[in-house]
Design a protein around this motif. Structure first.
Motif, PDB file in Angstrom:
ATOM      1  N   VAL A 160      -1.701   9.140 -15.692  1.00 16.87           N
ATOM      2  CA  VAL A 160      -3.076   8.739 -15.418  1.00 16.87           C
ATOM      3  C   VAL A 160      -3.133   8.014 -14.078  1.00 16.87           C
ATOM      4  N   ASN A 161      -3.993   8.484 -13.173  1.00 18.22           N
ATOM      5  CA  ASN A 161      -4.131   7.877 -11.851  1.00 18.22           C
ATOM      6  C   ASN A 161      -5.368   6.986 -11.825  1.00 18.22           C
ATOM      7  N   THR A 162      -5.160   5.702 -11.653  1.00 15.91           N
ATOM      8  CA  THR A 162      -6.282   4.757 -11.600  1.00 15.91           C
ATOM      9  C   THR A 162      -6.789   4.552 -10.175  1.00 15.91           C
ATOM     10  N   GLY A 163      -6.048   5.035  -9.200  1.00 18.93           N
ATOM     11  CA  GLY A 163      -6.461   4.871  -7.812  1.00 18.93           C
ATOM     12  C   GLY A 163      -5.974   3.595  -7.164  1.00 18.93           C
ATOM     13  N   LEU A 164      -5.247   2.744  -7.918  1.00 21.83           N
ATOM     14  CA  LEU A 164      -4.809   1.465  -7.361  1.00 21.83           C
ATOM     15  C   LEU A 164      -3.617   1.613  -6.423  1.00 21.83           C
ATOM     16  N   ARG A 165      -2.848   2.699  -6.559  1.00 20.58           N
ATOM     17  CA  ARG A 165      -1.643   2.847  -5.746  1.00 20.58           C
ATOM     18  C   ARG A 165      -1.506   4.243  -5.126  1.00 20.58           C
ATOM     19  N   ASP A 166      -2.628   4.936  -4.906  1.00 18.64           N
ATOM     20  CA  ASP A 166      -2.528   6.299  -4.396  1.00 18.64           C
ATOM     21  C   ASP A 166      -2.802   6.400  -2.904  1.00 18.64           C
ATOM     22  N   GLY A 167      -2.995   5.274  -2.237  1.00 13.94           N
ATOM     23  CA  GLY A 167      -3.224   5.294  -0.800  1.00 13.94           C
ATOM     24  C   GLY A 167      -4.664   5.483  -0.388  1.00 13.94           C
ATOM     25  N   GLY A 168      -5.567   5.616  -1.351  1.00 18.96           N
ATOM     26  CA  GLY A 168      -6.980   5.792  -1.041  1.00 18.96           C
ATOM     27  C   GLY A 168      -7.680   4.481  -0.753  1.00 18.96           C
ATOM     28  N   PRO A 169      -8.996   4.514  -0.581  1.00 15.97           N
ATOM     29  CA  PRO A 169      -9.756   3.289  -0.281  1.00 15.97           C
ATOM     30  C   PRO A 169      -9.585   2.200  -1.340  1.00 15.97           C
ATOM     31  N   VAL A 170      -9.574   2.584  -2.613  1.00 15.74           N
ATOM     32  CA  VAL A 170      -9.401   1.597  -3.675  1.00 15.74           C
ATOM     33  C   VAL A 170      -8.026   0.945  -3.573  1.00 15.74           C
ATOM     34  N   ALA A 171      -7.012   1.737  -3.288  1.00 14.94           N
ATOM     35  CA  ALA A 171      -5.650   1.204  -3.171  1.00 14.94           C
ATOM     36  C   ALA A 171      -5.535   0.249  -1.992  1.00 14.94           C
ATOM     37  N   ILE A 172      -6.185   0.591  -0.872  1.00 18.19           N
ATOM     38  CA  ILE A 172      -6.149  -0.284   0.308  1.00 18.19           C
ATOM     39  C   ILE A 172      -6.820  -1.613   0.008  1.00 18.19           C
ATOM     40  N   ILE A 173      -7.975  -1.554  -0.637  1.00 17.34           N
ATOM     41  CA  ILE A 173      -8.697  -2.791  -0.984  1.00 17.34           C
ATOM     42  C   ILE A 173      -7.877  -3.627  -1.963  1.00 17.34           C
TER      43      ILE A 173
END
Length: 289
Positions: free
Chosen positions: A214-227
Motif C-alpha cells: 500500500v502506497n500512502t505517498g509519504l515516501r514515494d518522492g512526490g509532493p506529499v513526500a517532500i512536504i
C-alpha cells in the motif's frame, strides 16, 4: 531545586541523596558511643568541641562525594564518542555487507535499534553499555541506508551533502538556543512531544502498509513526500531545543555524571533522524538525474 520536568526532579533528588552519602563520618576518627568519650571532650565550647580555628582543634578530613555531578563537557565528550562509534560501525557495515543483503541488514538494524532505543528511553537509570550498543546498531542502519542511496540508486555525493547539512542545522540550533532566540517552555515541550509522537506513528503505519504493497505517498518522492520530509526536518531540528534544555537542567540540578550518557543519547537520536530525513529529501530531487 525546582524544575518543570518531573523526571529530572526525581533524578535530581536521587543525585542529592547519592552525594549526601559521601559526606558522613569523618575519615579515620572514632565516633562517640556508649561508654566512649568524644576525643575532643574537655575543650571549652559547646558539646565539648574546640572553637573553630583553635590551634588544638583536630583536623577532620571528610570523605569525597560518592558521585560527581555531570557537566556540559561530559555531554560533549560522550556525544563525540557515540558519533565516532556510529561512524566506525557505519563504515564497517558499508564495506562488509554486500549489496544483496542491504535490505535485511537495513531492516534488522532498524528493528533492533528501535527496541534498544525504547529500553533506554523508558529506563530510569543511565546505562552506558546500552547507549553504546545503540550507537553500534544505528551505525549499521545509517551505513546501509547511505550505501543504498549511493551504490544502488547511484546518487554520488548525497551522503556528504546530508552530513554537512545535518551538522549545519545542529550547530545553528545550538547557537539559537544559546542566544535564547528559541527557548523551551512547558507549552513548547508539550507541543513537540505530541507532534513527534504523531510523526512516528505516521511513519510506523506507513512502514506496515508498505509491507502489504500500500502506497500512502509519504515516501514515494512526490509532493506529499517532500512536504512530509520538510516537516520531519523542522521537527527534528526543534527537538534539539528539548535536548539542550534537559542538559542545562540536569547540570543545574547536579545529576550524576553517568546521566551524560543519556543526554548524549538524546542528541544522537536527533542527529540520526535529521540525517535520514535530509538524505531522503535530497534523493527526491535527484531521482530524475
Amino acid at each position: 531545586m525546582k524544575t518543570s520536568n518531573p523526571v529530572l526532579a526525581r533524578l535530581g533528588q536521587a543525585a542529592e541523596r547519592e552525594r549526601g552519602a559521601g559526606y558522613g563520618t569523618a575519615v579515620g576518627y572514632p565516633q562517640p558511643g556508649y561508654g566512649q568519650q568524644h576525643p575532643t571532650a574537655g575543650y571549652p565550647g559547646a558539646a565539648g568541641y574546640p572553637p573553630a580555628g583553635h590551634s588544638d582543634a583536630p583536623a577532620y578530613p571528610t570523605a569525597p562525594p560518592a558521585t560527581r555531578a555531570m557537566s556540559i563537557d561530559d555531554v560533549v565528550v560522550k556525544t563525540v564518542t557515540l558519533l565516532a562509534i556510529l561512524a566506525a560501525s557505519a563504515a564497517a557495515a558499508w564495506v562488509l555487507v554486500p549489496d544483496t543483503l542491504l535490505g535485511p541488514a537495513w531492516i534488522g538494524a532498524a528493528v533492533v535499534g528501535l527496541v534498544i532505543g525504547l529500553v533506554i528511553s523508558f529506563s530510569r537509570m543511565a546505562n552506558p553499555a546500552l547507549v553504546i550498543a545503540y550507537a553500534v546498531v544505528e551505525g549499521v542502519f545509517v551505513g546501509m541506508i547511505s550505501k543504498f542511496f549511493t551504490s544502488v540508486m547511484g546518487y554520488e555525493g548525497i551522503v556528504l551533502q546530508a552530513v554537512v547539512a545535518t551538522f549545519g542545522v545542529f550547530f545553528t540550533m545550538a547557537a539559537l538556543y544559546r542566544a535564547r532566540v528559541v527557548r523551551s517552555s512547558p507549552k513548547f515541550r508539550r507541543i513537540m512531544i505530541a507532534v513527534m509522537g504523531g510523526l512516528f506513528a505516521a511513519m510506523l503505519i506507513n512502514f506496515v502498509l508498505a509491507l502489504f504493497g500500500v502506497n500512502t505517498g509519504l515516501r514515494d518522492g512526490g509532493p506529499v513526500a517532500i512536504i512530509f520530509s520538510l516537516v520531519c526536518i523542522v521537527v527534528a531540528s526543534l527537538s534539539f531545543i528539548l535536548n539542550f534544555h534537559e542538559i542545562e537542567e540536569g547540570v543545574r540540578m547536579g545529576l550524576p555524571e553517568r546521566y551524560s550518557w543519556t543526554a548524549a543519547f538524546g542528541i544522537l537520536v536527533g542527529l540520526i533522524w535529521l540525517y535520514i530525513e535530509i538524505l531522503r529529501l535530497l534523493s527526491y530531487f535527484q531521482g530524475d538525474d
